[in-house]
Design a protein around this motif. Structure first.
Motif, PDB file in Angstrom:
ATOM      1  N   TYR A   1      21.085 -14.901 -53.997  1.00 45.56           N
ATOM      2  CA  TYR A   1      20.512 -13.537 -54.453  1.00 45.56           C
ATOM      3  C   TYR A   1      21.867 -12.631 -54.782  1.00 45.56           C
ATOM      4  O   TYR A   1      22.108 -11.939 -55.759  1.00 45.56           O
ATOM      5  CB  TYR A   1      20.032 -12.895 -53.317  1.00 45.56           C
ATOM      6  CG  TYR A   1      19.546 -11.605 -53.261  1.00 45.56           C
ATOM      7  CD1 TYR A   1      18.432 -11.188 -54.082  1.00 45.56           C
ATOM      8  CD2 TYR A   1      20.359 -10.614 -52.962  1.00 45.56           C
ATOM      9  CE1 TYR A   1      18.129  -9.890 -54.287  1.00 45.56           C
ATOM     10  CE2 TYR A   1      19.858  -9.085 -53.157  1.00 45.56           C
ATOM     11  CZ  TYR A   1      18.702  -8.909 -53.732  1.00 45.56           C
ATOM     12  OH  TYR A   1      18.571  -7.605 -53.968  1.00 45.56           O
ATOM     13  N   ASP A   2      22.948 -12.774 -53.952  1.00 43.98           N
ATOM     14  CA  ASP A   2      24.056 -12.027 -53.994  1.00 43.98           C
ATOM     15  C   ASP A   2      24.717 -12.397 -55.298  1.00 43.98           C
ATOM     16  O   ASP A   2      25.266 -11.510 -55.926  1.00 43.98           O
ATOM     17  CB  ASP A   2      25.210 -12.445 -52.792  1.00 43.98           C
ATOM     18  CG  ASP A   2      24.813 -11.498 -51.454  1.00 43.98           C
ATOM     19  OD1 ASP A   2      23.810 -10.510 -51.809  1.00 43.98           O
ATOM     20  OD2 ASP A   2      24.925 -11.957 -50.504  1.00 43.98           O
ATOM     21  N   ILE A   3      24.810 -13.675 -55.880  1.00 43.89           N
ATOM     22  CA  ILE A   3      25.263 -14.020 -57.130  1.00 43.89           C
ATOM     23  C   ILE A   3      24.661 -13.523 -58.208  1.00 43.89           C
ATOM     24  O   ILE A   3      25.170 -13.053 -59.237  1.00 43.89           O
ATOM     25  CB  ILE A   3      25.592 -15.760 -57.100  1.00 43.89           C
ATOM     26  CG1 ILE A   3      26.587 -16.251 -55.895  1.00 43.89           C
ATOM     27  CG2 ILE A   3      26.103 -16.059 -58.449  1.00 43.89           C
ATOM     28  CD1 ILE A   3      26.846 -17.707 -55.761  1.00 43.89           C
ATOM     29  N   ALA A   4      23.342 -13.596 -58.091  1.00 39.99           N
ATOM     30  CA  ALA A   4      22.613 -12.886 -59.133  1.00 39.99           C
ATOM     31  C   ALA A   4      22.830 -11.658 -59.321  1.00 39.99           C
ATOM     32  O   ALA A   4      23.051 -11.082 -60.436  1.00 39.99           O
ATOM     33  CB  ALA A   4      21.008 -13.257 -58.818  1.00 39.99           C
ATOM     34  N   VAL A   5      23.054 -10.963 -58.127  1.00 41.95           N
ATOM     35  CA  VAL A   5      23.394  -9.422 -58.282  1.00 41.95           C
ATOM     36  C   VAL A   5      24.510  -9.128 -59.027  1.00 41.95           C
ATOM     37  O   VAL A   5      24.658  -8.228 -59.872  1.00 41.95           O
ATOM     38  CB  VAL A   5      23.041  -8.766 -56.884  1.00 41.95           C
ATOM     39  CG1 VAL A   5      23.569  -7.510 -56.846  1.00 41.95           C
ATOM     40  CG2 VAL A   5      21.621  -8.906 -56.356  1.00 41.95           C
ATOM     41  N   ALA A   6      25.662 -10.074 -58.661  1.00 38.45           N
ATOM     42  CA  ALA A   6      26.944  -9.850 -59.089  1.00 38.45           C
ATOM     43  C   ALA A   6      26.869 -10.133 -60.741  1.00 38.45           C
ATOM     44  O   ALA A   6      27.461  -9.589 -61.568  1.00 38.45           O
ATOM     45  CB  ALA A   6      27.966 -10.803 -58.516  1.00 38.45           C
ATOM     46  N   LYS A   7      25.965 -11.185 -60.991  1.00 36.26           N
ATOM     47  CA  LYS A   7      26.017 -11.514 -62.501  1.00 36.26           C
ATOM     48  C   LYS A   7      25.131 -10.470 -63.400  1.00 36.26           C
ATOM     49  O   LYS A   7      25.689  -9.833 -64.341  1.00 36.26           O
ATOM     50  CB  LYS A   7      25.152 -12.942 -62.751  1.00 36.26           C
ATOM     51  CG  LYS A   7      25.874 -13.925 -61.885  1.00 36.26           C
ATOM     52  CD  LYS A   7      27.195 -14.353 -62.924  1.00 36.26           C
ATOM     53  CE  LYS A   7      28.012 -15.517 -62.228  1.00 36.26           C
ATOM     54  NZ  LYS A   7      29.297 -15.478 -62.837  1.00 36.26           N
ATOM     55  N   LEU A   8      24.141  -9.860 -62.655  1.00 36.00           N
ATOM     56  CA  LEU A   8      23.628  -8.626 -63.476  1.00 36.00           C
ATOM     57  C   LEU A   8      24.618  -7.643 -63.375  1.00 36.00           C
ATOM     58  O   LEU A   8      24.498  -6.894 -64.515  1.00 36.00           O
ATOM     59  CB  LEU A   8      22.262  -8.426 -62.525  1.00 36.00           C
ATOM     60  CG  LEU A   8      21.291  -9.290 -62.683  1.00 36.00           C
ATOM     61  CD1 LEU A   8      20.228  -8.994 -61.730  1.00 36.00           C
ATOM     62  CD2 LEU A   8      20.744  -9.494 -64.308  1.00 36.00           C
ATOM     63  N   ALA A   9      25.523  -7.140 -62.722  1.00 35.37           N
ATOM     64  CA  ALA A   9      26.280  -6.287 -62.612  1.00 35.37           C
ATOM     65  C   ALA A   9      27.490  -6.324 -63.785  1.00 35.37           C
ATOM     66  O   ALA A   9      27.599  -5.549 -64.404  1.00 35.37           O
ATOM     67  CB  ALA A   9      27.012  -5.901 -61.371  1.00 35.37           C
ATOM     68  N   GLN A  10      27.537  -7.505 -63.647  1.00 38.42           N
ATOM     69  CA  GLN A  10      28.697  -8.170 -64.989  1.00 38.42           C
ATOM     70  C   GLN A  10      27.902  -7.983 -66.467  1.00 38.42           C
ATOM     71  O   GLN A  10      28.487  -7.376 -67.218  1.00 38.42           O
ATOM     72  CB  GLN A  10      28.927  -9.380 -64.769  1.00 38.42           C
ATOM     73  CG  GLN A  10      30.121  -9.719 -63.678  1.00 38.42           C
ATOM     74  CD  GLN A  10      30.476 -11.155 -63.313  1.00 38.42           C
ATOM     75  OE1 GLN A  10      29.602 -11.972 -63.623  1.00 38.42           O
ATOM     76  NE2 GLN A  10      31.140 -11.471 -62.794  1.00 38.42           N
ATOM     77  N   LEU A  11      26.688  -8.350 -66.532  1.00 37.82           N
ATOM     78  CA  LEU A  11      25.766  -8.199 -67.680  1.00 37.82           C
ATOM     79  C   LEU A  11      25.731  -6.710 -68.016  1.00 37.82           C
ATOM     80  O   LEU A  11      25.958  -6.294 -69.126  1.00 37.82           O
ATOM     81  CB  LEU A  11      24.733  -8.978 -67.524  1.00 37.82           C
ATOM     82  CG  LEU A  11      23.612  -8.638 -68.744  1.00 37.82           C
ATOM     83  CD1 LEU A  11      24.170  -9.374 -69.691  1.00 37.82           C
ATOM     84  CD2 LEU A  11      22.333  -9.183 -68.129  1.00 37.82           C
TER      85      LEU A  11
ATOM     86  N   ALA B   1      27.756  -4.033 -67.084  1.00 40.09           N
ATOM     87  CA  ALA B   1      29.140  -3.766 -67.804  1.00 40.09           C
ATOM     88  C   ALA B   1      29.229  -4.032 -69.429  1.00 40.09           C
ATOM     89  O   ALA B   1      29.753  -3.285 -69.943  1.00 40.09           O
ATOM     90  CB  ALA B   1      30.131  -4.271 -66.751  1.00 40.09           C
ATOM     91  N   LEU B   2      29.034  -5.417 -69.141  1.00 40.85           N
ATOM     92  CA  LEU B   2      29.059  -5.942 -70.724  1.00 40.85           C
ATOM     93  C   LEU B   2      28.316  -5.144 -71.734  1.00 40.85           C
ATOM     94  O   LEU B   2      28.981  -5.057 -72.774  1.00 40.85           O
ATOM     95  CB  LEU B   2      29.006  -7.461 -70.737  1.00 40.85           C
ATOM     96  CG  LEU B   2      28.932  -8.294 -72.154  1.00 40.85           C
ATOM     97  CD1 LEU B   2      30.158  -8.001 -72.577  1.00 40.85           C
ATOM     98  CD2 LEU B   2      28.538  -9.518 -72.070  1.00 40.85           C
ATOM     99  N   LEU B   3      26.981  -5.108 -71.650  1.00 43.57           N
ATOM    100  CA  LEU B   3      26.368  -4.421 -72.530  1.00 43.57           C
ATOM    101  C   LEU B   3      26.561  -3.123 -72.746  1.00 43.57           C
ATOM    102  O   LEU B   3      26.569  -2.512 -73.827  1.00 43.57           O
ATOM    103  CB  LEU B   3      24.697  -4.663 -72.081  1.00 43.57           C
ATOM    104  CG  LEU B   3      24.247  -6.232 -71.918  1.00 43.57           C
ATOM    105  CD1 LEU B   3      22.825  -6.122 -71.511  1.00 43.57           C
ATOM    106  CD2 LEU B   3      24.337  -6.431 -73.346  1.00 43.57           C
ATOM    107  N   LEU B   4      27.193  -2.173 -71.791  1.00 46.07           N
ATOM    108  CA  LEU B   4      27.469  -1.007 -71.697  1.00 46.07           C
ATOM    109  C   LEU B   4      28.573  -0.809 -72.602  1.00 46.07           C
ATOM    110  O   LEU B   4      28.883   0.198 -73.236  1.00 46.07           O
ATOM    111  CB  LEU B   4      27.648  -0.109 -70.280  1.00 46.07           C
ATOM    112  CG  LEU B   4      26.501  -0.113 -69.432  1.00 46.07           C
ATOM    113  CD1 LEU B   4      27.076   0.543 -68.105  1.00 46.07           C
ATOM    114  CD2 LEU B   4      25.804   1.158 -70.277  1.00 46.07           C
ATOM    115  N   SER B   5      29.477  -1.939 -72.637  1.00 51.68           N
ATOM    116  CA  SER B   5      30.612  -1.748 -73.372  1.00 51.68           C
ATOM    117  C   SER B   5      30.503  -2.054 -74.759  1.00 51.68           C
ATOM    118  O   SER B   5      31.410  -1.937 -75.672  1.00 51.68           O
ATOM    119  CB  SER B   5      31.841  -2.806 -72.832  1.00 51.68           C
ATOM    120  OG  SER B   5      31.382  -4.365 -73.273  1.00 51.68           O
ATOM    121  N   ILE B   6      29.298  -2.832 -75.245  1.00 49.25           N
ATOM    122  CA  ILE B   6      28.946  -2.964 -76.558  1.00 49.25           C
ATOM    123  C   ILE B   6      27.903  -2.019 -77.035  1.00 49.25           C
ATOM    124  O   ILE B   6      27.404  -2.142 -78.315  1.00 49.25           O
ATOM    125  CB  ILE B   6      28.688  -4.513 -76.756  1.00 49.25           C
ATOM    126  CG1 ILE B   6      27.244  -5.005 -76.381  1.00 49.25           C
ATOM    127  CG2 ILE B   6      29.975  -5.105 -76.607  1.00 49.25           C
ATOM    128  CD1 ILE B   6      26.913  -6.317 -76.561  1.00 49.25           C
TER     129      ILE B   6
END
Length: 74
Positions: free
Chosen positions: A10-20, A22-27
């Motif tokens: 769960y925590d890893i999934a939440v971290a991956k979603l936060a990274q995603l 940030a990535l999508l906001l940057s593009i």
């Protein structure tokens, strides 16, 4: 900001979603011009990264909720 490594699915999934996120906001929005300025291979790689982050988050959420369902059934 806490940058410790998450320990469960769960925590890893939440971290991956936060990274995603940030990535999508940057593009998108103001970052879209920068994204469009990348060569085709780099644009492809950015989208591949987004897909990998989403896929891993999905797999971990499915595993997390399957584990919880199994634990509840016992």
């Amino acid at each position: 900001m806490n940058h410790t490594m998450p320990s469960d699915d769960y925590d890893i999934a939440v971290a991956k979603l936060a990274q995603l996120d940030a990535l999508l906001l940057s593009i998108t929005a103001d970052g879209f011009d920068s994204y469009e300025g990348l060569n085709r291979k780099l644009r492809h790689d950015v989208l591949w990264l987004a897909s990998d982050l989403a896929g891993e988050a999905h797999q971990r959420m499915v595993r997390h909720f399957s584990d919880q369902t199994e634990a509840t059934a016992r």
